[in-house]
Design a protein around this motif. Structure first.
Motif: not given
Length: 221
Positions: A70-94
């Motif tokens: 859902a997050a990827f789809a939301d970002l793709a919908g927000r930026f449209g064709g301008d979004m080249e992709g996304a970084v999926v990243q593990a949580r770094a901790g506090e």
């Protein structure tokens, strides 16, 4: 510089960011989250957008496959064709969020910048600078100068941060900036400094053709 290339550059200098994967589709984002383990963050990459958080291009604390999709789809919908992709990243901790960066000055060359990080870094303007490459003593001085250093030293409600790891990161960053004058701006914001280490969770690298010249030498115009 695209995120994947920027992260590989950091890794080459011993500055590995929090574990990450590059995804160009929702299916790949889900597979990446499965490899990294949840929770993860999904950060959309849109050329020209410098501050992803300010542009609402980051989704944090995603716990399951449906949330990642859902997050990827939301970002793709927000930026449209301008979004080249996304970084999926593990949580770094506090930890304490700091900014570690560098810029190229026409007169002095590479300059390392350190200070308070996170989304409020520009508003706080809590920073100090030194010429690159740093010595160990200069890196220690640089850490102590901004006001954020009081958080790094620890207090009853917060354990002291790993200053040795932060110092090492600044030394490596300064070497990277000094080696590559074509990097006119490099920003690791935020870098999370914990009691057990320091890790960058985002990187922005700007490049420009470099020509060595003496600014004090008279030239024909």
């Amino acid at each position: 510089m695209p995120p994947a290339a920027a992260f590989r550059l950091l890794d080459a200098y011993g500055l590995p960011p929090a574990p990450w994967r590059w995804a160009e589709s929702a299916d790949r984002a889900v597979a990446a989250a499965r490899e990294l383990g949840v929770p993860v963050a999904v950060k959309g990459h849109v050329p020209g957008v410098l501050h992803k958080s300010a542009a609402c291009g980051v989704r944090l604390g995603l716990e399951g496959e449906q949330a990642v999709r859902a997050a990827f789809a939301d970002l793709a919908g927000r930026f449209g064709g301008d979004m080249e992709g996304a970084v999926v990243q593990a949580r770094a901790g506090e930890g304490v969020e700091v900014l570690c960066g560098a810029v190229q000055d026409e007169v002095f060359g590479a300059v390392v910048i350190f200070g308070a990080g996170g989304v409020d870094t520009d508003a706080l303007a809590d920073r100090a600078a030194r010429l690159a490459p740093l010595t160990t003593g200069e890196a220690a001085e640089l850490i102590r100068e901004p006001r954020v250093s009081t958080l790094l030293m620890g207090h009853p409600a917060r354990p002291a941060a790993d200053l040795a790891a932060l110092r090492d990161a600044l030394l490596r960053l300064s070497r990277l900036a000094a080696d590559h004058p074509e990097i006119i701006e490099l920003e690791l914001n935020p870098t999370i400094v914990r009691p057990d280490g320091a890790v960058a969770v985002d990187a922005r690298v700007r490049l420009a053709p470099h020509q060595a010249w003496d600014p004090y030498l008279r030239r024909l115009r």
